[in-house]
Design a protein around this motif. Structure first.
Motif, mmCIF file in Angstrom:
data_model
loop_
_atom_site.group_PDB
_atom_site.id
_atom_site.type_symbol
_atom_site.label_atom_id
_atom_site.label_comp_id
_atom_site.label_asym_id
_atom_site.label_seq_id
_atom_site.Cartn_x
_atom_site.Cartn_y
_atom_site.Cartn_z
ATOM 1 N N ARG A 191 42.107 26.879 26.824
ATOM 2 C CA ARG A 191 42.361 27.932 27.810
ATOM 3 C C ARG A 191 41.152 27.999 28.718
ATOM 4 O O ARG A 191 40.033 28.252 28.271
ATOM 5 C CB ARG A 191 42.593 29.302 27.166
ATOM 6 C CG ARG A 191 42.882 30.383 28.229
ATOM 7 C CD ARG A 191 43.049 31.747 27.606
ATOM 8 N NE ARG A 191 41.798 32.254 27.046
ATOM 9 C CZ ARG A 191 40.861 32.869 27.741
ATOM 10 N NH1 ARG A 191 40.996 33.032 29.055
ATOM 11 N NH2 ARG A 191 39.775 33.323 27.146
ATOM 12 N N ASN A 242 40.008 29.977 32.028
ATOM 13 C CA ASN A 242 40.377 31.094 32.899
ATOM 14 C C ASN A 242 41.828 31.492 32.615
ATOM 15 O O ASN A 242 42.130 31.939 31.526
ATOM 16 C CB ASN A 242 40.145 30.727 34.366
ATOM 17 C CG ASN A 242 38.685 30.384 34.637
ATOM 18 O OD1 ASN A 242 37.780 30.995 34.064
ATOM 19 N ND2 ASN A 242 38.439 29.399 35.489
ATOM 20 N N GLN A 243 42.733 31.297 33.553
ATOM 21 C CA GLN A 243 44.130 31.706 33.338
ATOM 22 C C GLN A 243 45.046 30.533 32.975
ATOM 23 O O GLN A 243 46.246 30.725 32.824
ATOM 24 C CB GLN A 243 44.674 32.395 34.593
ATOM 25 C CG GLN A 243 44.011 33.736 34.882
ATOM 26 C CD GLN A 243 44.574 34.391 36.124
ATOM 27 O OE1 GLN A 243 44.124 34.134 37.220
ATOM 28 N NE2 GLN A 243 45.562 35.240 35.949
ATOM 29 N N ASP A 280 42.737 24.859 39.478
ATOM 30 C CA ASP A 280 41.445 25.382 39.024
ATOM 31 C C ASP A 280 40.487 24.224 38.764
ATOM 32 O O ASP A 280 40.728 23.405 37.874
ATOM 33 C CB ASP A 280 41.645 26.199 37.743
ATOM 34 C CG ASP A 280 40.381 26.939 37.320
ATOM 35 O OD1 ASP A 280 39.279 26.541 37.759
ATOM 36 O OD2 ASP A 280 40.487 27.895 36.540
ATOM 37 N N SER A 311 48.924 35.745 33.096
ATOM 38 C CA SER A 311 48.639 36.869 33.995
ATOM 39 C C SER A 311 47.293 37.474 33.615
ATOM 40 O O SER A 311 46.739 37.181 32.550
ATOM 41 C CB SER A 311 49.741 37.926 33.869
ATOM 42 O OG SER A 311 49.720 38.487 32.562
ATOM 43 N N ASN A 312 46.769 38.337 34.477
ATOM 44 C CA ASN A 312 45.494 38.992 34.174
ATOM 45 C C ASN A 312 45.588 39.814 32.894
ATOM 46 O O ASN A 312 44.644 39.848 32.092
ATOM 47 C CB ASN A 312 45.080 39.896 35.342
ATOM 48 C CG ASN A 312 44.722 39.099 36.581
ATOM 49 O OD1 ASN A 312 44.304 37.947 36.486
ATOM 50 N ND2 ASN A 312 44.885 39.711 37.741
ATOM 51 N N GLU A 313 46.734 40.478 32.685
ATOM 52 C CA GLU A 313 46.908 41.287 31.488
ATOM 53 C C GLU A 313 46.925 40.409 30.236
ATOM 54 O O GLU A 313 46.334 40.766 29.204
ATOM 55 C CB GLU A 313 48.215 42.087 31.573
ATOM 56 C CG GLU A 313 48.212 43.186 32.632
ATOM 57 C CD GLU A 313 48.375 42.638 34.048
ATOM 58 O OE1 GLU A 313 48.711 41.444 34.192
ATOM 59 O OE2 GLU A 313 48.153 43.400 35.007
ATOM 60 N N GLU A 314 47.573 39.250 30.317
ATOM 61 C CA GLU A 314 47.630 38.345 29.167
ATOM 62 C C GLU A 314 46.246 37.786 28.841
ATOM 63 O O GLU A 314 45.880 37.628 27.672
ATOM 64 C CB GLU A 314 48.613 37.199 29.449
ATOM 65 C CG GLU A 314 50.063 37.634 29.455
ATOM 66 C CD GLU A 314 50.993 36.519 29.904
ATOM 67 O OE1 GLU A 314 52.109 36.425 29.357
ATOM 68 O OE2 GLU A 314 50.603 35.740 30.808
ATOM 69 N N VAL A 315 45.464 37.483 29.894
ATOM 70 C CA VAL A 315 44.109 36.976 29.674
ATOM 71 C C VAL A 315 43.247 38.035 28.998
ATOM 72 O O VAL A 315 42.509 37.741 28.049
ATOM 73 C CB VAL A 315 43.473 36.538 31.010
ATOM 74 C CG1 VAL A 315 41.993 36.229 30.808
ATOM 75 C CG2 VAL A 315 44.189 35.317 31.566
ATOM 76 N N GLU A 316 43.336 39.274 29.465
ATOM 77 C CA GLU A 316 42.539 40.351 28.878
ATOM 78 C C GLU A 316 42.916 40.566 27.419
ATOM 79 O O GLU A 316 42.043 40.757 26.565
ATOM 80 C CB GLU A 316 42.750 41.632 29.678
ATOM 81 C CG GLU A 316 42.141 41.585 31.076
ATOM 82 C CD GLU A 316 42.470 42.819 31.887
ATOM 83 O OE1 GLU A 316 43.189 43.708 31.359
ATOM 84 O OE2 GLU A 316 42.012 42.926 33.046
ATOM 85 N N GLU A 348 41.529 37.589 25.385
ATOM 86 C CA GLU A 348 40.081 37.654 25.221
ATOM 87 C C GLU A 348 39.687 38.746 24.229
ATOM 88 O O GLU A 348 38.751 38.571 23.447
ATOM 89 C CB GLU A 348 39.418 37.895 26.579
ATOM 90 C CG GLU A 348 39.482 36.690 27.507
ATOM 91 C CD GLU A 348 38.855 36.967 28.860
ATOM 92 O OE1 GLU A 348 38.656 38.170 29.174
ATOM 93 O OE2 GLU A 348 38.554 36.001 29.586
#
Length: 226
Positions: free
Chosen positions: A93, A95-96, A129, A210-215, A218
């Motif tokens: 993984r 980043n996204q 990326d 998505s940003n929510e999935e990454v957060e 992590e």
């Protein structure tokens, strides 16, 4: 003699340092022929560029130097470099971007180029990326490094075998899982055609989170680390 089974003899370096309330992770390659003085220069530049506490300089330099020393400890030793094709695996993984794939690699080809492979991989799958290609190349080099170390152990066993027979076995690699040769992979009758049930295993999978999935991911990784 021992070296990376690639056109450029570059060492994969991985850093994971946590101190003074900061967590620094990175992975890159290093030329073992470069003077050791470059390690401290690199550490200072990294700390300056990323605005890390000055205490990170010593930790980064020591970590890089330790990994370089481990690599150099194998230099000069004999390797078993007979023809061997092994599956390498990607489960990253960056980043996204999440990547899962596996493919066959000829470890007897000392002209192979993980960086070129990574660039082609990203271009073919439309991965934009720029950090993804570098991560793929390092992951490949880490697995090839483990295989090279195993080949040194295999060569040593061959030399000390009293009966003089070839002793060659592959042990599980911490980076790539179990490295298998063609006979183990395809059976005694090797074939260039894969069985239908294996098609999905050798198909690259790329997911964009998505940003929510990454957060969430992590946070889970941080909990597991603690």
């Amino acid at each position: 003699k021992f070296r990376m089974p690639t056109s450029e003899n570059l060492v994969p370096i991985r850093l994971d340092i946590e101190m003074d309330g900061r967590h620094f992770k990175d992975a890159f390659t290093w030329n073992p022929s470069d003077p050791d003085s470059e390690v401290v220069v690199f550490a200072r530049r990294t700390v300056k560029d990323l605005k890390l506490p000055p205490t990170f300089i010593t930790q980064i330099a020591q970590s890089v130097q330790t990994q370089l020393s481990e690599f150099r400890s194998y230099e000069g030793q004999e390797m078993n470099t007979g023809e061997k094709i092994v599956p390498l695996k990607l489960d990253l993984r960056v980043n996204q971007t999440v990547i899962r794939d596996q493919f066959l690699w000829d470890t007897s080809n000392f002209e192979s180029d993980p960086e070129a492979f990574a660039r082609t991989f990203c271009r073919d799958l439309d991965i934009g990326d720029p950090e993804v290609g570098a991560a793929i190349a390092v992951a490949i080099r880490e697995q090839l490094y483990e295989i090279a170390v195993q080949s040194v152990a295999s060569a040593r066993e061959t030399r000390i075998s009293k009966k003089g027979r070839r002793v060659e076995h592959v042990t599980p690699s911490k980076a790539s899982g179990t490295a298998l040769d063609l006979v183990k992979l395809f059976g005694s009758k090797a074939s260039v055609l894969r069985k239908r049930k294996e098609w999905d295993l050798f198909e690259p999978v790329v997911d964009i989170l998505s940003n929510e999935e990454v957060e969430a991911l992590e946070a889970r990784e941080e909990r597991n680390a603690r």
